[in-house]
Motif scaffolding. Structure first.
Motif, PDB file in Angstrom:
ATOM      1  N   GLU A   1      16.064 -29.367   0.385  1.00 55.08           N
ATOM      2  CA  GLU A   1      16.624 -29.661  -0.944  1.00 55.08           C
ATOM      3  C   GLU A   1      18.123 -29.962  -0.882  1.00 55.08           C
ATOM      4  O   GLU A   1      18.669 -30.566  -1.793  1.00 55.08           O
ATOM      5  CB  GLU A   1      16.410 -28.459  -1.858  1.00 55.08           C
ATOM      6  CG  GLU A   1      15.073 -28.499  -2.560  1.00 55.08           C
ATOM      7  CD  GLU A   1      15.010 -27.474  -3.667  1.00 55.08           C
ATOM      8  OE1 GLU A   1      14.578 -27.822  -4.768  1.00 55.08           O
ATOM      9  OE2 GLU A   1      15.438 -26.309  -3.415  1.00 55.08           O
ATOM     10  N   THR A   2      18.759 -29.521   0.194  1.00 57.05           N
ATOM     11  CA  THR A   2      20.209 -29.737   0.271  1.00 57.05           C
ATOM     12  C   THR A   2      20.556 -31.074   0.946  1.00 57.05           C
ATOM     13  O   THR A   2      21.714 -31.471   0.963  1.00 57.05           O
ATOM     14  CB  THR A   2      20.882 -28.604   1.096  1.00 57.05           C
ATOM     15  OG1 THR A   2      20.407 -28.665   2.448  1.00 57.05           O
ATOM     16  CG2 THR A   2      20.586 -27.241   0.505  1.00 57.05           C
ATOM     17  N   VAL A   3      19.550 -31.765   1.501  1.00 55.35           N
ATOM     18  CA  VAL A   3      19.814 -33.022   2.208  1.00 55.35           C
ATOM     19  C   VAL A   3      19.730 -34.178   1.210  1.00 55.35           C
ATOM     20  O   VAL A   3      18.713 -34.312   0.539  1.00 55.35           O
ATOM     21  CB  VAL A   3      18.759 -33.260   3.330  1.00 55.35           C
ATOM     22  CG1 VAL A   3      19.059 -34.538   4.105  1.00 55.35           C
ATOM     23  CG2 VAL A   3      18.674 -32.071   4.265  1.00 55.35           C
ATOM     24  N   PRO A   4      20.763 -35.020   1.108  1.00 56.64           N
ATOM     25  CA  PRO A   4      20.621 -36.178   0.218  1.00 56.64           C
ATOM     26  C   PRO A   4      19.575 -37.146   0.772  1.00 56.64           C
ATOM     27  O   PRO A   4      19.635 -37.492   1.957  1.00 56.64           O
ATOM     28  CB  PRO A   4      22.015 -36.810   0.212  1.00 56.64           C
ATOM     29  CG  PRO A   4      22.728 -36.250   1.385  1.00 56.64           C
ATOM     30  CD  PRO A   4      22.065 -34.979   1.798  1.00 56.64           C
ATOM     31  N   ALA A   5      18.640 -37.563  -0.063  1.00 59.23           N
ATOM     32  CA  ALA A   5      17.544 -38.409   0.429  1.00 59.23           C
ATOM     33  C   ALA A   5      18.023 -39.827   0.718  1.00 59.23           C
ATOM     34  O   ALA A   5      17.499 -40.504   1.593  1.00 59.23           O
ATOM     35  CB  ALA A   5      16.423 -38.439  -0.598  1.00 59.23           C
TER      36      ALA A   5
END
Ligand SMILES: Cc1cc2nc3c(=O)[nH]c(=O)nc-3n(C[C@H](O)[C@H](O)[C@H](O)COP(=O)(O)OP(=O)(O)OC[C@H]3O[C@@H](n4cnc5c(N)ncnc54)[C@H](O)[C@@H]3O)c2cc1C
Length: 1011
Positions: free
Chosen positions: A524-528
């Motif tokens: 959830e913390t990784v920008p897609a």
């Protein structure tokens, strides 16, 4: 020619044109790395291309693939999901990369009529189409007309590499293309129709610059036409000398291992002239201190005075769903000129500069960044050695190509006069480090060679390029998070990545965006997306946590002591060496390091069922470009060359080509535990779960698990799979964890476990486990998994319940009994029966004896899928009478082909006469699935009576242009005895072809047991 710069390419070309036989060894998957890899693609004022090659490189960029313009109409409406525009335009809009956005759907055969506006000479029609689970195109038939009244047939084509091409001679104004749908598919998705005709000279949209793809394409095509043998993704690492110490060739390192190329003359274009140094050339003193470093990016919101705005127009997308919002007026190319310290000639020091450049320049509006900064290695080679020429780096490409051209002619002249040396051996540098373990690298030839020659390499150790606590090889979807996990946990960590940025398939591979996956915790913390933001996020997180990153390097081997992996062998642009660490995380997605260390693995199985691959076209600002091309062995240099070459030719108008091959299926280790498709179906829990993965059944290939011979899940059903820690521990090896697509799992469960959110979380967990192992001074196998789980629960990756989960197998007997009753309802609960064969088999046999009609057939089918021949007579009767049970899903598996293939698992010879009857039928010739099923089954049974029919099926083909159907037929023929040796010859030819996946299966079959 050692090196892949524009100058190196010019030298190779000049030598070849002067009559020499030339090979060029390029570390990147393209030529011209000093230009395409750095984005230094413009001409300065006053510069004029002054060599033939430079003029080609800077020639006008074709605006679009050679297509002539046309309008078109279809004889039926396009389908609901992918409708064409009104008037129709999507099939001639220049976009065909992404089936989701660039396709037109037809549910039945359709005829598209093109109007070229006037009668013109036409060379052919090409259609780009897509293939997926329920969509494909069988064939295209073309007729042509000058007046729209009288039509002449032009020919038919079937799909190759997503393309159908029908050559045409003569003139035409109208072309009718009939697209036919395979009977077992629901729909067709057409991407583009291209009319190959002279449509006037291409519009010059370049001015005085080139696109990266233009450089790559022109160099590849020009050198290939001149007969230069090009080796991509290969590092020239060592010099070979003859008995007199004269240069006699080089050793190249790549992901497939290490091979020798012999030569009379070596031109060294490596940045540090390491081959010349090994030959004894004297060099100037290394000039330590601040160096001029150039870094070019495309960005909006220009960085002001810190960078120079270049005279290059903006190319890119303005905005689509997952892309940057781009203000074209503000977007430009910027060159940063920096002074950065290079304290010593080591690769580690050079790698630090690469990070410092990015730290200093990233401003959030970056749309496209190069693979590497430009920097000339501050040391000169002073004296020459006979047979060794050195091509020094040049600040400007025109000068590089000029120098190269001159040197190439000299090299050809020297080669003409030189003799062939004897007593060849690898030149060993004087400096060796103390022994740290065995260096393990594959040394076999890339393709079978009769009487291969070998070059002696005196025993030696390798320079130690770095010592860390955790080294992660591959900074992709799983690898970058693994590095972050290890470094955040306090381990001294290095991430080694071949590309010039982090993120793998999820960035440079064109897929910056999630599809399914369990988006919790770390993920959830990784920008897609967008691509640049995501790449930079990984990099910053690694830097913040204190990790080092090496771009542009390939892990090519392992340092092993007994069964303990203690480091990796790395090929860097500055040479080869080892990096030592007590724990290695192999995140290549292909188990490159684990396999070099001796891990058991699975790749191509006898069904030749492989998920499709993709090489994205890259455009500034665009983040998501999906696609499907046939499966790739992306560690095989020959396959990579074939793929890159075809992509470069096909997308002449494109901006750039990705340097990461986005393959969906790669080599997988055999781990302490192998996750099975049934584990996902049965929601199996484990005491050591580290990831809960989720996806619908997003398959881009065939299935081989026995379950799929019965039925197939609906595409949109959501599945969950617990991944136990044991899946990343390769059997028999310590000190190494394997993540990404190479984890230990049955290939048919990978569509559930391979999504980026889950691979992020798997990589992260492995990184933390690696650090825990180092800190507890234990091997990864002995890590406290409960402590790891508690951490993963804390950050939201897992639920508390994993702490108390046990292995939920064996399933209770009452479930198995219920499944025996249920399975006759469209194969409901087949997953329970297949998972518990010991319990289920006697119950199924009893049920089969009692049953009649369709129920009896279904019991026979399930038993056969377990390898039990009890019901084979019933299945044969059902096949003869065409009584095929209905499965839960209408998708391609199961049904008649599933029954035939299930019979194959029983190896029951009673089936042979009927199978041969089917194989001789006209239907089998036209129906790929049927032919494939018959070939696989006949091959498994291995009865010699099948030989004449299989010989006939193979027809006049000889394995030099293999298709899957023919390959499977040849394998079957070989297994049945191959009386006249036709299959052996066919497979030997196929084993030498560039397609590494087909070549592998051919080779495996030849080395396997003949009847
Ligand atoms: C075409 C395609 C479309 C997809 N679509 C989606 C989607 O829409 N959404 C989604 O969530 N998932 C999607 N997936 C699935 C997902 O993207 C992949 O399963 C996942 O990215 C694989 O991760 P990985 O870490 O195993 O490999 P990668 O991401 O490929 O990482 C491997 C990295 O290792 C590097 N490397 C390899 N070998 C070496 C070596 N020897 N030395 C140094 N470096 C090396 C590579 O350059 C690469 O950066 C798609 C996959 C593909 C191929």
């Amino acid at each position: 020619m050692a090196g892949g710069s524009s100058g190196a390419a010019a030298a190779a070309l000049a030598a070849a044109r002067a009559g020499a036989k030339v090979a060029i060894v390029a570390p990147r998957p393209y030529l011209g790395d000093d230009m395409a890899g750095t984005l230094r693609l413009w001409l300065e004022e006053g510069e004029q291309p002054d060599t033939d090659l430079a003029r080609k490189v800077f020639a006008a960029i074709p605006e679009k693939m050679r297509g002539a313009p046309f309008t078109y109409k279809a004889d039926r409406p396009s389908g609901a999901i992918h409708k064409d525009t009104a008037p129709p335009s999507l099939l001639c809009d220049g976009n065909w990369e992404d089936p989701a956005r660039h396709s037109v759907q037809y549910e039945e055969n359709v005829t598209i009529e093109l109007d070229l506006g006037k009668v013109i000479p036409v060379r052919g029609v090409e259609a780009v189409v897509f293939k997926g689970r329920d969509y494909a195109v069988a064939r295209m038939t073309v007729v042509a007309s000058a007046d729209g009244k009288s039509w002449r047939p032009c020919g038919k084509a079937s799909v190759e590499d997503n393309t159908l091409r029908v050559p045409i001679t003569g003139e035409a104004r109208y072309l009718r293309c009939l697209f036919e749908k395979p009977a077992n598919m629901k729909r067709m998705l057409l991407g583009e129709i291209i009319v190959d005709a002279d449509s006037g000279p291409p519009k010059n949209i370049a001015g005085r610059f080139a696109y990266p793809l233009q450089v790559k394409r022109v160099l590849d095509q020009t050198l290939a036409e001149a007969g230069v043998e090009i080796w991509y993704s290969c590092y020239a690492t060592d010099l070979i000398t003859d008995a007199d110490g004269k240069p006699a060739g080089i050793v190249m390192d790549n992901r497939a291992g290490r091979q020798a190329i012999l030569a009379k003359v070596v031109i060294d274009a490596t940045p540090n002239a390491r081959l010349a140094q090994a030959a004894g050339a004297s060099v100037s003193e290394f000039r330590a201190g601040p160096q001029n470093v150039s870094w070019t990016v495309i960005a909006t919101n220009g960085p002001g005075a810190k960078a120079r705005k270049l005279p290059v127009g903006f190319v890119g997308v303005l905005q689509t769903k997952r892309d940057f919002a781009v203000d074209a007026a503000k977007t430009a190319w910027f060159e940063y000129s920096l002074k950065l310290e290079l304290p010593d000639p080591s690769w580690a020091a050079r790698a630090r500069i690469e990070q410092a450049v990015r730290d200093a320049t990233y401003n959030g509006s970056q749309l496209y960044s190069p693979e590497t900064a430009f920097l000339i290695f501050p040391q000169n080679v002073l004296s020459g050695v006979p047979g060794m020429l050195v091509l020094a780096e040049q600040a400007r490409p025109l000068a590089a190509m000029r120098d190269g051209e001159q040197l190439g002619s000299v090299a050809a002249e020297q080669a003409r006069k030189a003799g062939v040396g004897t007593g060849l051996r690898v030149a060993v540098p004087a400096a060796v480090s103390p022994s740290r373990g065995r260096i393990m690298e594959p040394l076999a030839p890339l393709r079978p060679v009769e009487n291969p020659k070998h070059v002696t390499q005196p025993e030696r150790d390798l320079p130690v390029l770095g010592e860390y606590e955790v080294v992660v090889v591959g900074g992709g979807t799983a690898g970058a998070p693994a590095g972050i996990g290890a470094a955040r946990r306090g381990a001294r960590t290095l991430v080694i990545e071949y590309a010039g940025g982090l993120g793998g398939v999820g960035t440079i591979g064109g897929i910056a965006g999630y599809y399914c996956g369990n988006r919790v915790g770390f993920t959830e913390t990784v920008p897609a997306s967008p691509t640049e933001v995501r790449m930079e996020w990984y990099r910053r997180e690694l830097r913040k946590a204190g990790a080092d990153i090496w771009f542009g390097c390939s892990g090519v081997g392992a340092v092993v002591d007994g069964h303990r992996v203690k480091g990796v062998v790395v090929a860097t642009p500055y040479g080869r060496g080892m990096v030592l660490a007590p724990v290695v995380v192999d995140a290549t997605g292909n188990a490159d390091i684990a396999i070099a260390a001796g891990a058991k693995y699975i790749f191509i199985e006898e069904d030749y069922a492989l998920q499709n691959s993709h090489v994205p076209l890259r455009t500034p600002g665009r983040s998501y470009v999906n696609g499907d091309i046939p499966a790739t062995d992306d560690a095989d240099p020959l396959h990579v060359r074939m793929l890159m070459r075809s992509k470069l030719a096909r997308h002449a108008h494109g901006f750039d080509l990705g340097t990461v091959i986005a393959s969906r299926e790669r080599r997988r280790i055999v781990g302490d535990f192998t996750l099975d498709w049934l584990d996902a179906m049965n929601q199996r829990t484990f005491p050591d779960t580290i990831v809960l993965a989720s996806s619908d059944y997003d398959s881009h290939g065939y299935q081989i698990h026995p379950y799929f011979l019965l039925t197939m899940p609906e595409r949109r059903t959501k599945f969950w799979a617990n991944i136990p820690y044991r899946c990343i521990l390769p059997q028999g090896l310590d000190g190494i964890l394997v993540v990404g697509l190479a984890m230990s799992a049955h290939r048919d469960v990978m569509p559930i476990t391979r999504m980026q959110p889950d691979q992020h979380n798997l990589g992260y967990a492995a990184g933390v486990a690696a650090a825990m192992a180092v800190q507890a001074n234990v091997t990864p196998r002995a890590v406290d998994v409960k402590a790891l789980q508690r951490h993963l629960i804390e950050i939201g990756n897992l639920k508390e319940s994993v702490l108390t989960d046990r292995d939920s197998y064996p399933l209770p007997p009452e479930r198995v009994r219920a499944a025996v009753a249920n399975v006759v309802h469209e194969y409901k609960d087949a997953e329970v029966l297949l998972a518990m064969p010991q319990m289920a088999r006697p119950l199924l046999q009893a049920a089969y004896q009692k049953a009649s009609g369709m129920n009896k057939i279904m019991y026979a089918h399930v038993l056969a899928a377990m390898g039990d021949p009890t019901g084979v007579p019933t299945l044969l009767e059902a096949l003869r009478d065409n009584k095929i049970p209905v499965a839960r899903s209408s998708r391609a598996n199961g049904g008649r082909c599933g029954m035939i293939r299930a019979i194959g698992l029983t190896r029951d010879r009673r089936a042979v006469p009927l199978l041969l009857e089917l194989a001789k039928s006209k239907e089998a010739r036209g129906d790929f699935q049927l032919r494939r099923s018959l070939a696989l089954t006949l091959g498994r049974i291995g009865d010699p009576s099948a030989i004449p029919v299989l010989v006939d099926m193979l027809g006049a083909t000889d394995g030099n242009s293999p298709t899957i159907a023919d390959l499977l037929t040849a394998c079957a023929l070989y297994r049945c005895g191959d009386a006249e040796g036709k299959a052996a010859r066919w497979l030997q030819n196929c084993a030498r072809q560039s397609d590494g996946t087909m070549a592998r299966l051919a080779q495996q079959t030849l080395s396997g047991k003949k009847r």
